[in-house]
Design an enzyme around this catalytic site. Structure first.
Site, PDB file in Angstrom:
ATOM      1  NE  ARG A  59      34.962  29.400  45.582  1.00  0.00           N
ATOM      2  CZ  ARG A  59      34.512  30.604  44.382  1.00  0.00           C
ATOM      3  NH1 ARG A  59      33.556  29.432  43.376  1.00  0.00           N
ATOM      4  NH2 ARG A  59      34.425  31.892  44.578  1.00  0.00           N
ATOM      5  CB  VAL A  93      30.242  34.480  42.748  1.00  0.00           C
ATOM      6  CG1 VAL A  93      30.395  34.232  41.571  1.00  0.00           C
ATOM      7  CG2 VAL A  93      31.429  33.569  43.360  1.00  0.00           C
ATOM      8  CG  ASP A  94      32.974  38.302  46.928  1.00  0.00           C
ATOM      9  OD1 ASP A  94      32.686  39.153  47.182  1.00  0.00           O
ATOM     10  OD2 ASP A  94      34.447  37.412  47.073  1.00  0.00           O
ATOM     11  CG  HIS A 109      31.909  36.093  36.653  1.00  0.00           C
ATOM     12  ND1 HIS A 109      32.794  35.476  36.178  1.00  0.00           N
ATOM     13  CD2 HIS A 109      31.538  35.713  35.220  1.00  0.00           C
ATOM     14  CE1 HIS A 109      33.969  35.959  35.061  1.00  0.00           C
ATOM     15  NE2 HIS A 109      33.365  36.171  34.544  1.00  0.00           N
ATOM     16  CB  THR A 176      40.598  40.442  37.466  1.00  0.00           C
ATOM     17  OG1 THR A 176      40.666  39.401  36.333  1.00  0.00           O
ATOM     18  CG2 THR A 176      40.736  41.916  36.299  1.00  0.00           C
ATOM     19  CB  SER A 177      44.877  36.834  36.552  1.00  0.00           C
ATOM     20  OG  SER A 177      43.506  36.244  36.113  1.00  0.00           O
TER      21      SER A 177
HETATM   22  N1  APR Z   1      45.674  42.747  45.358  1.00  0.00           N
HETATM   23  C1  APR Z   1      44.989  42.824  44.387  1.00  0.00           C
HETATM   24  N2  APR Z   1      45.105  42.057  43.378  1.00  0.00           N
HETATM   25  C2  APR Z   1      45.516  40.354  44.006  1.00  0.00           C
HETATM   26  C3  APR Z   1      45.488  40.284  45.155  1.00  0.00           C
HETATM   27  C4  APR Z   1      45.837  41.252  46.123  1.00  0.00           C
HETATM   28  N3  APR Z   1      45.679  41.480  47.578  1.00  0.00           N
HETATM   29  N4  APR Z   1      46.240  39.066  45.740  1.00  0.00           N
HETATM   30  C5  APR Z   1      45.626  38.670  44.665  1.00  0.00           C
HETATM   31  N5  APR Z   1      45.970  39.594  43.493  1.00  0.00           N
HETATM   32  C6  APR Z   1      45.507  39.312  42.285  1.00  0.00           C
HETATM   33  C7  APR Z   1      46.991  38.652  41.175  1.00  0.00           C
HETATM   34  O1  APR Z   1      47.683  38.500  40.743  1.00  0.00           O
HETATM   35  C8  APR Z   1      45.923  37.671  40.220  1.00  0.00           C
HETATM   36  O2  APR Z   1      46.298  38.401  38.286  1.00  0.00           O
HETATM   37  O3  APR Z   1      44.377  39.007  41.271  1.00  0.00           O
HETATM   38  C9  APR Z   1      44.165  38.747  40.576  1.00  0.00           C
HETATM   39  C10 APR Z   1      43.647  37.061  40.357  1.00  0.00           C
HETATM   40  O4  APR Z   1      43.158  36.478  39.917  1.00  0.00           O
HETATM   41  P1  APR Z   1      42.292  35.334  39.532  1.00  0.00           P
HETATM   42  O5  APR Z   1      42.777  33.977  40.156  1.00  0.00           O
HETATM   43  O6  APR Z   1      42.757  35.002  37.830  1.00  0.00           O
HETATM   44  O7  APR Z   1      40.790  36.022  39.180  1.00  0.00           O
HETATM   45  P2  APR Z   1      39.955  36.256  38.527  1.00  0.00           P
HETATM   46  O8  APR Z   1      40.865  37.397  37.463  1.00  0.00           O
HETATM   47  O9  APR Z   1      38.610  37.129  39.429  1.00  0.00           O
HETATM   48  O10 APR Z   1      39.219  35.216  37.671  1.00  0.00           O
HETATM   49  C11 APR Z   1      38.492  36.181  36.791  1.00  0.00           C
HETATM   50  O11 APR Z   1      38.086  33.567  36.234  1.00  0.00           O
HETATM   51  O12 APR Z   1      37.952  30.922  37.203  1.00  0.00           O
HETATM   52  C12 APR Z   1      37.064  32.310  36.463  1.00  0.00           C
HETATM   53  O13 APR Z   1      34.736  32.687  37.112  1.00  0.00           O
HETATM   54  C13 APR Z   1      36.042  33.055  37.555  1.00  0.00           C
HETATM   55  O14 APR Z   1      35.317  34.876  38.066  1.00  0.00           O
HETATM   56  C14 APR Z   1      36.633  34.461  37.674  1.00  0.00           C
HETATM   57  C15 APR Z   1      37.706  34.762  36.223  1.00  0.00           C
END
Ligand code: APR
Length: 233
Positions: A59, A93-94, A109, A176-177
């Site tokens: 990564r 983490v980027d 994180h 974020t999800s």
């Molecule tokens: N623009 C806006 N939102 C987007 C895009 C985009 N181009 N592409 C994807 N998404 C949204 C998705 O719909 C989703 O809701 O970004 C979200 C990403 O969710 P996750 O993959 O769950 O990432 P995140 O919420 O950052 O995860 C939280 O989980 O595993 C751990 O430590 C890790 O920091 C991370 C934490």
């Protein structure tokens, strides 16, 4: 638009998706190809350090191939041009916020470009691969690990984040999800103190119902539009 004084912004993997970094959940996400228990827990590190270090080496290498996108740059513009208080908290983490021009980013994180000594706790900037057993320059222990907050570990600077949330009048969640606490609970703290809450995301997050307003779409479009709106109001 109301006259805000203190804003807290939380970003997640979605803000870096248009730069070419995989998100965690959903089709093609990092957790589809790897089990969290294998690469992102203290137990995984103890059991198979080579696998965990390789996962983060890959990564870290990928980071060198990608560039910040308009969403990162828009938040940098906000930091430069907005006169009120601003705390940018990222789960990412980027280093794309920094490369996009943000000077102050709280990485709750951890960071790929940092190594943490499991023995003395010192963190230092790190580029390139980080083999297990690398020596800590501070205490000499062969204990450097990726400076990533694993599941089951305490995210960084929670006191500072909590204090900012408790006095903010606007909380914005981007990409974020809402699947991982404590970040997923920030919206509720902000609501508790009476802040306005806005979500900018591709899909509704798990906590979508807690936000006063949700705008759905790609961050590369929504974030610059929102920053323009805020600065020109
Ligand atoms: N623009 C806006 N939102 C987007 C895009 C985009 N181009 N592409 C994807 N998404 C949204 C998705 O719909 C989703 O809701 O970004 C979200 C990403 O969710 P996750 O993959 O769950 O990432 P995140 O919420 O950052 O995860 C939280 O989980 O595993 C751990 O430590 C890790 O920091 C991370 C934490």
């Amino acid at each position: 638009m109301p006259d805000y004084h203190s804003i807290v912004i939380l970003t997640g993997a979605g803000i870096s998706a248009e730069s070419g970094l995989a998100t965690f959940r959903g089709p093609g996400g990092l957790w589809e190809g790897h089990r969290v228990e294998d690469v992102c827990t203290p137990q995984a590190l103890a059991r198979n350090p080579a696998l965990v270090h390789r996962f983060y080496d890959e990564r870290r290498a990928k980071l060198a191939e990608v560039e910040p996108n308009p969403a990162h740059r828009a938040l940098a513009r906000l930091e430069r041009e907005w006169a009120g208080e601003l705390l940018l908290v990222t789960q990412n983490v980027d280093d794309l916020h920094e490369r996009g021009g943000c000077g102050q980013v709280l990485h709750m994180h951890g960071e790929l470009n940092s190594a943490l000594c499991a023995s003395c706790g010192a963190a230092r900037p790190w580029q390139g691969s980080l083999p297990p057993g690398s020596l800590c320059p501070v205490c000499g222990a062969p204990a450097l690990r990726p400076d990533i907050v694993f599941f089951g570990e305490m995210p960084y600077q929670m006191d500072r984040i909590d204090a900012a949330l408790r006095k903010c009048d606007l909380f914005v969640s981007i990409g974020t999800s809402g699947a991982v606490y404590p970040a997923a609970g920030f919206v509720q703290t902000a609501r508790y103190v009476g802040a306005e809450t806005l979500e900018l995301n591709l899909d509704p997050s798990a906590g979508s119902i807690y936000f006063h307003e949700s705008r759905m779409g790609p961050a590369g479009e929504l974030v610059p539009e929102w920053v323009e709106e805020l600065l020109c109001s």
